[in-house]
Design a protein around this motif. Structure first.
Motif, PDB file in Angstrom:
ATOM      1  N   LEU A  23       0.837  -1.211   0.000  1.00  0.00           N
ATOM      2  CA  LEU A  23       0.000   0.000   0.000  1.00  0.00           C
ATOM      3  C   LEU A  23       0.868   1.255   0.000  1.00  0.00           C
ATOM      4  O   LEU A  23       0.579   2.227  -0.725  1.00  0.00           O
ATOM      5  CB  LEU A  23      -0.922  -0.016   1.229  1.00  0.00           C
ATOM      6  CG  LEU A  23      -1.863   1.167   1.374  1.00  0.00           C
ATOM      7  CD1 LEU A  23      -2.872   1.205   0.212  1.00  0.00           C
ATOM      8  CD2 LEU A  23      -2.599   1.108   2.705  1.00  0.00           C
ATOM      9  N   ALA A  24       1.944   1.218   0.753  1.00  0.00           N
ATOM     10  CA  ALA A  24       2.866   2.371   0.789  1.00  0.00           C
ATOM     11  C   ALA A  24       3.509   2.596  -0.594  1.00  0.00           C
ATOM     12  O   ALA A  24       3.679   3.736  -1.037  1.00  0.00           O
ATOM     13  CB  ALA A  24       3.923   2.179   1.858  1.00  0.00           C
ATOM     14  N   LEU A  25       3.872   1.512  -1.251  1.00  0.00           N
ATOM     15  CA  LEU A  25       4.454   1.636  -2.593  1.00  0.00           C
ATOM     16  C   LEU A  25       3.456   2.194  -3.594  1.00  0.00           C
ATOM     17  O   LEU A  25       3.810   3.009  -4.452  1.00  0.00           O
ATOM     18  CB  LEU A  25       5.007   0.298  -3.059  1.00  0.00           C
ATOM     19  CG  LEU A  25       6.248  -0.228  -2.348  1.00  0.00           C
ATOM     20  CD1 LEU A  25       6.611  -1.629  -2.859  1.00  0.00           C
ATOM     21  CD2 LEU A  25       7.412   0.726  -2.574  1.00  0.00           C
ATOM     22  N   VAL A  26       2.227   1.765  -3.515  1.00  0.00           N
ATOM     23  CA  VAL A  26       1.195   2.252  -4.426  1.00  0.00           C
ATOM     24  C   VAL A  26       0.948   3.737  -4.172  1.00  0.00           C
ATOM     25  O   VAL A  26       0.813   4.538  -5.112  1.00  0.00           O
ATOM     26  CB  VAL A  26      -0.115   1.435  -4.268  1.00  0.00           C
ATOM     27  CG1 VAL A  26      -1.285   2.110  -4.991  1.00  0.00           C
ATOM     28  CG2 VAL A  26       0.085   0.035  -4.789  1.00  0.00           C
ATOM     29  N   VAL A  27       0.897   4.121  -2.919  1.00  0.00           N
ATOM     30  CA  VAL A  27       0.660   5.535  -2.584  1.00  0.00           C
ATOM     31  C   VAL A  27       1.860   6.362  -3.015  1.00  0.00           C
ATOM     32  O   VAL A  27       1.715   7.495  -3.503  1.00  0.00           O
ATOM     33  CB  VAL A  27       0.387   5.678  -1.074  1.00  0.00           C
ATOM     34  CG1 VAL A  27       0.407   7.129  -0.628  1.00  0.00           C
ATOM     35  CG2 VAL A  27      -0.954   5.049  -0.716  1.00  0.00           C
ATOM     36  N   ALA A  28       3.075   5.833  -2.897  1.00  0.00           N
ATOM     37  CA  ALA A  28       4.270   6.577  -3.273  1.00  0.00           C
ATOM     38  C   ALA A  28       4.365   6.774  -4.773  1.00  0.00           C
ATOM     39  O   ALA A  28       4.895   7.786  -5.248  1.00  0.00           O
ATOM     40  CB  ALA A  28       5.514   5.857  -2.762  1.00  0.00           C
ATOM     41  N   ARG A  29       3.866   5.873  -5.578  1.00  0.00           N
ATOM     42  CA  ARG A  29       3.923   5.985  -7.044  1.00  0.00           C
ATOM     43  C   ARG A  29       2.874   6.933  -7.587  1.00  0.00           C
ATOM     44  O   ARG A  29       3.006   7.423  -8.703  1.00  0.00           O
ATOM     45  CB  ARG A  29       3.733   4.620  -7.675  1.00  0.00           C
ATOM     46  CG  ARG A  29       4.959   3.762  -7.566  1.00  0.00           C
ATOM     47  CD  ARG A  29       4.796   2.553  -8.418  1.00  0.00           C
ATOM     48  NE  ARG A  29       6.015   1.748  -8.315  1.00  0.00           N
ATOM     49  CZ  ARG A  29       6.159   0.587  -8.868  1.00  0.00           C
ATOM     50  NH1 ARG A  29       5.175   0.069  -9.571  1.00  0.00           N
ATOM     51  NH2 ARG A  29       7.272  -0.056  -8.743  1.00  0.00           N
ATOM     52  N   THR A  30       1.832   7.137  -6.863  1.00  0.00           N
ATOM     53  CA  THR A  30       0.779   8.006  -7.404  1.00  0.00           C
ATOM     54  C   THR A  30       0.903   9.430  -6.987  1.00  0.00           C
ATOM     55  O   THR A  30       1.600  10.064  -6.422  1.00  0.00           O
ATOM     56  CB  THR A  30      -0.606   7.528  -6.956  1.00  0.00           C
ATOM     57  OG1 THR A  30      -0.664   7.483  -5.573  1.00  0.00           O
ATOM     58  CG2 THR A  30      -0.956   6.273  -7.628  1.00  0.00           C
TER      59      THR A  30
END
Length: 127
Positions: A120-127
């Protein structure tokens, strides 16, 4: 956790244990009224004075029969206790297995939660 208990074995053995306990209880209840805890019969005055030996022999035989009955009851009680101890050991073993499974499930859930948070942190960081 209770799903891992061998309920089929417990249920299968329960009537035998209960029946044996019931028979033991009936024997103890039936015999407790007559033999256990009662004082020996006193000598009656109308008995002949020379029959003391016969009376003593009769009392000894009666005591030996009571002792044999008590030994039988003790053996039956120990059999019941042994059956219950075996069932208890089986239940404890199954509960130990269930405890270990719950521990592994807890660890797996923790690792999965950490991986989900990282994703979830990676997804939030990419967007």
């Amino acid at each position: 956790m209770l799903k891992t208990v061998p309920w089929s074995e417990v249920i299968h053995a329960a009537p035998q244990v209960a029946g044996t306990a019931r028979r033991l209880w009936d024997q103890v209840a039936r015999k407790s009224g007559g033999a256990a805890g009662m004082a020996p019969d006193p000598l009656t005055p109308d008995e002949p004075q020379e029959d003391y030996f016969g009376t003593l022999v009769m009392r000894v035989e009666k005591n030996e029969m009571s002792l044999a009955d008590l030994r039988t009851q003790m053996l039956q009680a120990s059999e019941i206790i042994a059956n219950m101890a075996d069932q208890n050991a089986q239940l404890i073993a199954k509960m130990d297995v269930a405890r270990k499974r719950m521990l592994w499930l807890g660890v797996a859930t923790g690792v999965s939660s950490i991986l989900a948070l990282v994703a979830l942190a990676l997804v939030v960081a990419r967007t």
